[in-house]
Design a protein around this motif. Structure first.
Motif, short mmCIF file in Angstrom:
data_model
loop_
_atom_site.label_atom_id
_atom_site.label_comp_id
_atom_site.label_asym_id
_atom_site.label_seq_id
_atom_site.Cartn_x
_atom_site.Cartn_y
_atom_site.Cartn_z
N VAL A 154 0.81 -1.21 0.00
CA VAL A 154 0.00 0.00 0.00
C VAL A 154 0.85 1.27 0.00
CG1 VAL A 154 -0.24 0.11 2.52
CG2 VAL A 154 -2.06 0.99 1.07
N TRP A 155 2.09 1.14 0.48
CA TRP A 155 2.96 2.32 0.57
C TRP A 155 3.41 2.82 -0.79
CZ3 TRP A 155 2.69 5.15 4.62
CH2 TRP A 155 2.25 4.56 5.80
N GLU A 156 3.30 1.96 -1.81
CA GLU A 156 3.67 2.43 -3.13
C GLU A 156 2.75 3.56 -3.59
OE1 GLU A 156 3.87 -1.03 -5.61
OE2 GLU A 156 5.37 -1.91 -4.29
N SER A 157 1.61 3.66 -2.94
CA SER A 157 0.67 4.73 -3.31
C SER A 157 0.91 6.01 -2.52
CB SER A 157 -0.76 4.25 -3.07
OG SER A 157 -0.99 4.14 -1.69
N VAL A 158 1.89 5.98 -1.68
CA VAL A 158 2.15 7.15 -0.81
C VAL A 158 3.49 7.76 -1.21
CG1 VAL A 158 2.53 7.86 1.59
CG2 VAL A 158 0.83 6.10 1.07
N SER A 159 3.55 9.07 -1.21
CA SER A 159 4.78 9.73 -1.65
C SER A 159 5.95 9.42 -0.73
CB SER A 159 4.57 11.25 -1.73
OG SER A 159 4.55 11.79 -0.43
N GLN A 160 7.14 9.47 -1.31
CA GLN A 160 8.35 9.23 -0.52
C GLN A 160 8.51 10.26 0.60
OE1 GLN A 160 10.59 6.48 -0.88
NE2 GLN A 160 11.06 7.30 1.13
N PRO A 161 8.23 11.53 0.35
CA PRO A 161 8.35 12.48 1.46
C PRO A 161 7.44 12.14 2.64
CG PRO A 161 8.33 13.65 -0.62
CD PRO A 161 8.01 12.22 -0.94
N ALA A 162 6.24 11.66 2.34
CA ALA A 162 5.33 11.27 3.43
C ALA A 162 5.92 10.10 4.20
CB ALA A 162 3.95 10.90 2.87
#
Ligand SMILES: Nc1ncnc2c1ncn2[C@@H]1O[C@H](COP(=O)(O)OP(=O)(O)OP(=O)(O)O)[C@@H](O)[C@H]1O
Length: 468
Positions: free
Chosen positions: A319-327
């Motif tokens: 699911v983290w692939e959908s979240v930006s790296q800065p987040a």
């Protein structure tokens, strides 16, 4: 600390209470959010009476162990950091309140909330008709006095529920507070499901402003969770429930094992902690906002604590692939077990992800065509590289002084040009490249199986959306 040493699982203990399986399951979930002290207390009680059904399954029950200096001369002599007002003492407004009875000035109305030490009712000023919330605290515990004192001490910041007056009789305190008629953040989360990064960043910023203020005032909240974040009618966030809050002096170490298990920092479980525990709990909240589940789960209290102490979070797949790296960078800086490496409230507030989404001027600049800012691979790589390969993202403070040590030998065409806007542009690119579309995100948490509004204690792992 009794529970920490327990080898048996919560469900086994529950089984001893001779209650049926369904009740055991429900209680196991609830117990996952009880404090350790509460857990052992409840277990003891279990031997006396077969556990009566816990009526209010949704309430996270916490219990406090005061570890900071008690109210009195000692705390006044050693004011610690940022103690702008007298601590441990009820000020003039409160003393006035003490002389009168609450019903001389307010009409008490229906109950709007229930807590561990009392209830919260709607109340109306007889003079002005203005509505408030009145928290009625039974005076039989020292911790209740502490809550009143700390609220008094903190009241006045826009991010903290304002205490208007305190009335006292022989049995209880009546705390007249500003009314937060928008409900709890938790209920909003139940309605909204997974949050966009922009919304999540704005929530975390508001929360962090309140937490930073508490820390500057020498107070650790110790129970940061969406149940304790209230909303006004206009949607402004207010930190509430200082029932577990404690004062802390510079360099002081706390050791009361308190909090709500899903949110509790690992160092609380082993003793000796500081205000950084609030950052961890806020990190747990950020995790839930971004992906809709709590980071540390288990089917018993011990399993949750084990996960908090040892589980390695992987922000690089699924699911983290959908979240930006800065987040993800911010989250890993909040949920690091290394206390010294964990961000302070100020560092969270200055994190580029927070700045990008919450500073309108920076965002506006991002979309203005700029021919003097060149986006080069060095700059972008610096942002997008995994945590293990690079230093943390720089803070907004140092936008013009960015260094990316792991790329020291990169091209001499420096891309930052000393411009703040440069980094913001890169963030925009980084965020837009990795953000998943809303439809895809909402498939993960469709309205039909939205998270339960009652509490964030539901740790069922089988359903991502009800796990909260
Ligand atoms: N200022 C307020 N305005 C509106 N509702 C409020 C306010 N303060 C508290 N409430 C409601 O009352 C509930 C209980 O309040 P609070 O969390 O302060 O009690 P508590 O005894 O400290 O609870 P807990 O058992 O979680 O520690 C809240 O969840 C909220 O729904």
């Amino acid at each position: 600390m009794e529970c920490l040493g327990k080898k048996r699982k919560g469900v086994e203990i529950l089984a001893e209470c001779q209650i049926d399986f369904e009740e055991q399951t429900q209680l196991a979930i609830l117990w996952s959010h009880l404090s350790l002290e509460d857990y052992s207390r409840r277990k003891r009680k279990c031997n006396e009476v077969v556990v009566s059904k816990i009526v209010n399954l949704g309430r996270s029950i916490v219990n406090g162990v005061a570890t900071a200096p008690a109210c009195g001369a000692a705390s006044l002599e050693l004011p610690g950091r940022g103690l702008k007002r007298k601590i441990g003492c009820i000020d003039v407004a409160t003393r006035l309140g003490r002389k009168k009875k609450i019903d001389q000035q307010y009409e008490l109305d229906k109950t709007i909330g229930k807590g561990k030490f009392g209830s919260v009712v709607l109340c109306r000023s007889k003079a002005t008709g203005e509505e408030f919330a009145c928290k009625i605290l039974r005076k039989d515990k020292e911790i209740v006095h502490q809550e009143v004192e700390i609220m008094q001490h903190l009241s006045g910041h826009p991010g903290v529920v304002t205490l208007k007056a305190v009335y006292e009789d022989t049995e209880s305190f009546h705390l007249v507070m500003e009314l937060c008629s928008g409900g709890r953040l938790l209920d909003q989360m139940a309605r909204e499901g997974i949050y966009s990064e922009q919304k999540a960043a704005n929530i975390i910023k508001e929360l962090m402003l309140a937490i930073r203020y508490c820390h500057e005032m020498g107070v650790v909240h110790r129970d940061i969770k969406p149940e304790n974040i209230l909303l006004t009618s206009s949607g402004q966030m207010k930190l509430a429930d200082f029932g577990l809050a404690v004062r802390i002096l510079d360099g002081q170490s706390l050791n009361g094992v308190v909090g709500s298990p899903a949110y509790v920092a690992p160092e609380v479980l082993v003793g000796n902690y500081s205000e950084k525990v609030d950052i961890w709990s806020a990190g747990v909240l950020l995790h839930a906002l971004l992906v809709g589940v709590l980071p540390f789960q288990g089917d018993s209290l011990e399993a949750v604590f084990e996960a908090i102490k040892r589980e390695k979070l992987d922000f690089n797949s699924g699911v983290w692939e959908s979240v930006s790296q800065p987040a993800r960078d911010l989250l890993s800086g909040m949920l690091t077990r290394s206390i010294s490496a964990r961000f302070t409230a100020n560092e969270v507030l200055k994190h580029p992800w927070i700045c990008f989404y919450t500073e309108p001027t920076l965002r506006t600049r991002t979309f203005e065509p700029k021919n003097h800012v060149r986006l080069t691979s060095r700059k972008l790589t610096c942002i997008l590289r995994p945590e293990s390969e690079r230093k943390r993202l720089i803070s907004c403070d140092t936008l013009s002084d960015v260094s990316c040590p792991t790329l020291a030998s990169s091209s001499s065409t420096d891309i930052f040009d000393g411009e703040d806007g440069g980094l913001v542009d890169v963030l925009a690119v980084a965020i837009s490249r990795v953000r998943i579309s809303e439809p895809k995100r909402s498939r993960i948490c469709s309205p039909s199986n939205a998270i339960q509004p009652e509490c964030s204690s539901n740790l069922k792992t089988s359903n991502l959306c009800t796990a909260f």
